[in-house]
Design an enzyme around this catalytic site. Structure first.
Site, PDB file in Angstrom:
ATOM      1  N   GLU A  52       0.821  -1.205   0.000  1.00 53.24           N
ATOM      2  CA  GLU A  52       0.000   0.000   0.000  1.00 53.24           C
ATOM      3  C   GLU A  52       0.866   1.270   0.000  1.00 53.24           C
ATOM      4  OE1 GLU A  52      -1.914   3.150   1.917  1.00 53.24           O
ATOM      5  OE2 GLU A  52      -0.403   1.992   2.971  1.00 53.24           O
ATOM      6  N   HIS A 182     -13.984  -1.192  -5.538  1.00 48.10           N
ATOM      7  CA  HIS A 182     -13.212  -0.107  -4.914  1.00 48.10           C
ATOM      8  C   HIS A 182     -14.143   0.825  -4.118  1.00 48.10           C
ATOM      9  CE1 HIS A 182      -8.893   0.255  -5.513  1.00 48.10           C
ATOM     10  NE2 HIS A 182      -8.976   1.534  -5.186  1.00 48.10           N
ATOM     11  N   ASP A 186      -9.807   4.960   0.392  1.00 51.14           N
ATOM     12  CA  ASP A 186      -8.487   4.333   0.515  1.00 51.14           C
ATOM     13  C   ASP A 186      -8.666   3.069   1.350  1.00 51.14           C
ATOM     14  OD1 ASP A 186      -5.763   4.051   0.173  1.00 51.14           O
ATOM     15  OD2 ASP A 186      -5.259   5.251   1.944  1.00 51.14           O
ATOM     16  N   GLY A 187      -7.687   2.189   1.316  1.00 47.52           N
ATOM     17  CA  GLY A 187      -7.764   0.993   2.160  1.00 47.52           C
ATOM     18  C   GLY A 187      -8.494  -0.174   1.495  1.00 47.52           C
ATOM     19  N   GLY A 189      -7.376  -2.265  -0.885  1.00 53.77           N
ATOM     20  CA  GLY A 189      -6.501  -3.429  -1.026  1.00 53.77           C
ATOM     21  C   GLY A 189      -6.351  -4.170   0.293  1.00 53.77           C
ATOM     22  N   ARG A 190      -6.073  -3.421   1.352  1.00 54.53           N
ATOM     23  CA  ARG A 190      -5.889  -4.064   2.661  1.00 54.53           C
ATOM     24  C   ARG A 190      -7.174  -4.745   3.118  1.00 54.53           C
ATOM     25  NH1 ARG A 190      -3.684   1.255   5.251  1.00 54.53           N
ATOM     26  NH2 ARG A 190      -4.701   2.018   3.372  1.00 54.53           N
ATOM     27  N   THR A 191      -8.313  -4.076   2.892  1.00 56.72           N
ATOM     28  CA  THR A 191      -9.589  -4.676   3.286  1.00 56.72           C
ATOM     29  C   THR A 191      -9.834  -5.959   2.476  1.00 56.72           C
ATOM     30  OG1 THR A 191     -10.448  -2.477   3.773  1.00 56.72           O
ATOM     31  CG2 THR A 191     -12.073  -4.226   3.544  1.00 56.72           C
ATOM     32  N   TYR A 219      -0.424  -6.997  -9.141  1.00 56.22           N
ATOM     33  CA  TYR A 219      -1.165  -5.984  -9.910  1.00 56.22           C
ATOM     34  C   TYR A 219      -1.471  -6.472 -11.326  1.00 56.22           C
ATOM     35  CZ  TYR A 219      -0.867  -2.229  -6.472  1.00 56.22           C
ATOM     36  OH  TYR A 219      -1.038  -1.449  -5.362  1.00 56.22           O
TER      37      TYR A 219
HETATM   38  N1  LIG Z   1      -5.943  -3.313 -12.033  1.00 56.66           N
HETATM   39  C1  LIG Z   1      -6.514  -3.432 -10.830  1.00 56.66           C
HETATM   40  N2  LIG Z   1      -7.768  -3.889 -10.709  1.00 56.66           N
HETATM   41  C2  LIG Z   1      -8.348  -4.028  -9.514  1.00 56.66           C
HETATM   42  N3  LIG Z   1      -7.744  -3.720  -8.368  1.00 56.66           N
HETATM   43  C3  LIG Z   1      -6.504  -3.268  -8.419  1.00 56.66           C
HETATM   44  C4  LIG Z   1      -5.807  -3.109  -9.630  1.00 56.66           C
HETATM   45  N4  LIG Z   1      -4.586  -2.643  -9.373  1.00 56.66           N
HETATM   46  C5  LIG Z   1      -4.505  -2.532  -8.021  1.00 56.66           C
HETATM   47  N5  LIG Z   1      -5.649  -2.915  -7.432  1.00 56.66           N
HETATM   48  C6  LIG Z   1      -5.976  -2.995  -5.979  1.00 56.66           C
HETATM   49  O1  LIG Z   1      -6.078  -1.709  -5.453  1.00 56.66           O
HETATM   50  C7  LIG Z   1      -5.392  -1.649  -4.206  1.00 56.66           C
HETATM   51  C8  LIG Z   1      -5.013  -0.226  -3.903  1.00 56.66           C
HETATM   52  O2  LIG Z   1      -6.184   0.488  -3.514  1.00 56.66           O
HETATM   53  P1  LIG Z   1      -6.232   1.345  -2.175  1.00 56.66           P
HETATM   54  O3  LIG Z   1      -7.608   1.819  -1.937  1.00 56.66           O
HETATM   55  O4  LIG Z   1      -5.120   2.347  -2.192  1.00 56.66           O
HETATM   56  O5  LIG Z   1      -5.943   0.216  -1.092  1.00 56.66           O
HETATM   57  P2  LIG Z   1      -4.825   0.235   0.016  1.00 56.66           P
HETATM   58  O6  LIG Z   1      -4.740   1.657   0.530  1.00 56.66           O
HETATM   59  O7  LIG Z   1      -5.246  -0.751   1.051  1.00 56.66           O
HETATM   60  O8  LIG Z   1      -3.645  -0.194  -0.748  1.00 56.66           O
HETATM   61  C9  LIG Z   1      -4.242  -2.602  -4.412  1.00 56.66           C
HETATM   62  O9  LIG Z   1      -3.705  -3.096  -3.192  1.00 56.66           O
HETATM   63  C10 LIG Z   1      -4.885  -3.709  -5.205  1.00 56.66           C
HETATM   64  O10 LIG Z   1      -5.510  -4.650  -4.355  1.00 56.66           O
HETATM   65 MG   LIG Z   2      -3.949   3.257  -0.610  1.00 59.72          MG
END
Ligand SMILES: Nc1ncnc2c1ncn2[C@@H]1O[C@H](COP(=O)(O)OP(=O)(O)O)[C@@H](O)[C@H]1O
Ligand SMILES: [Mg+2]
Length: 320
Positions: A52, A182, A186-187, A189-191, A219
């Site tokens: 992240e 999405h 934010d968060g 990916g972690r969720t 990714y």
């Molecule tokens: N092409 C994609 N399609 C779908 N999800 C993606 C893609 N690329 C990245 N991601 C996801 O988006 C997350 C980043 O989103 P974000 O909201 O910033 O989460 P975090 O802050 O927990 O990292 C990545 O960790 C990944 O899981």
């Molecule tokens: Mg993030």
């Protein structure tokens, strides 16, 4: 008969076999469970936060989480993220223990724990109210007005498993669905990685960690899934499931002489210091396995080492 619809067959069969061995070894010793839990907490937190963008190293994450220390030069936010992530893990561990059903509230709670106390994220545990773009992605996530319905669909999918997928497949696809929607500012990916593990842990799998070193691959696989090709991502998750099953199995080898012991404990079975054993482990002379920061070896490995390297006197000192 449990089958897989997506995962490579050989990989899937290996996983089933390993899961079976793990189940047979239950109940695991309390000491081992505690050790594994602690290591996984740090490993998962470090990696998930590093993906992240959090710059705390593995060791720094450990110091923040286990000893409550602050790390010079690192932002308050990065410290919060480490602590928050551990709290989110502990939250889902409780859900697993209590066999609780996954609801929309579960996901909102996980998200809320993850972004707790972090400035600039106004929508804690709430869906975003604006448009969002994912860097490098080939699509735009759905608009705010659709989020609630999409999330309810996802919860339904998670609980009903309409395609009768194996839990690894269900967990991986649910992960992708969540980051595709999405729903948060934010968060996401972690969720998603926590939701994936909640599903796996409910079925008795160890937590599965997506490594920061695999970030690019992760990714790319998500991007392929965006285009409707989810198999590479599911296989990628399955390989990580296998990795953590291996870690658990190594730690709990049932034969007494094959049971993993710390190097400190190992000093009781030979005439070497912990530092020396650690050096030999690093050099590959002593068979040992690194879990987090610590090396683990077995009595059997110590015996083998003594046989090969020790003087007659030292050999005599092998203590059962
Ligand atoms: N092409 C994609 N399609 C779908 N999800 C993606 C893609 N690329 C990245 N991601 C996801 O988006 C997350 C980043 O989103 P974000 O909201 O910033 O989460 P975090 O802050 O927990 O990292 C990545 O960790 C990944 O899981
Ligand atoms: Mg993030």
């Amino acid at each position: 008969m449990v089958s897989s619809k997506i995962i490579d067959r050989e990989l899937f069969e290996r996983i089933l076999e390993k899961k079976n061995s793990l189940d047979k070894a239950r109940p695991l010793s309390a000491e081992i469970v505690q050790k594994l839990r602690q290591e996984m907490e740090i490993e998962w937190t470090y990696n998930s936060n590093a993906i992240e963008g959090n710059s705390l190293s593995y060791e720094e994450t450990r110091r923040v989480v286990e000893r409550g220390l602050t790390i010079g030069g690192k932002s308050l936010r990065e410290h919060f993220e480490a602590i928050n992530h551990v709290n989110a893990i502990r939250f889902i561990e409780k859900l697993v223990e209590k066999k609780q059903k996954i609801t929309e509230q579960t996901i909102l709670e996980i998200h809320s724990l993850i972004v707790k106390g972090i400035d600039g994220v106004r929508e804690k545990g709430q869906y975003r109210s604006g448009t969002v773009f994912i860097g490098g992605a080939v699509f735009t996530p759905p608009p705010p007005i659709e989020l609630k319905a999409r999330m309810l669909d996802l919860i339904d999918f998670v609980n009903k498993n309409p395609d009768k997928l194996h839990v690894i497949e269900l967990a991986a696809i649910s992960h992708h669905k969540l980051v595709w929607i999405h729903p948060f500012v934010d968060g996401n990916g972690r969720t998603a990685r926590i939701l994936m593990n909640l599903l796996l842990m409910k079925k008795g799998f160890p937590p599965t960690v997506i490594l920061n070193v695999d970030r690019q691959k992760y990714y790319r696989r998500l991007k392929e899934a965006d285009r409707g090709k989810s198999k590479p991502f599911v296989d990628f998750v399955a390989r990580n499931v296998e990795r953590n099953l291996d870690l658990y199995l190594k730690a709990i080898k049932t034969g007494k002489d094959e049971q993993y012991i710390s190097l400190q404990e190992a000093t009781r079975h030979c005439d070497y210091s912990q530092e020396y054993l650690s050096l030999q482990a690093r050099n590959g002379k002593l068979e040992a396995h690194k879990l987090g920061r610590n090396w683990f070896t077995t009595k059997k490995a110590i015996q083998a080492y003594l046989k090969k390297h020790a003087t007659k006197n030292q050999k005599l000192k092998f203590i059962q």
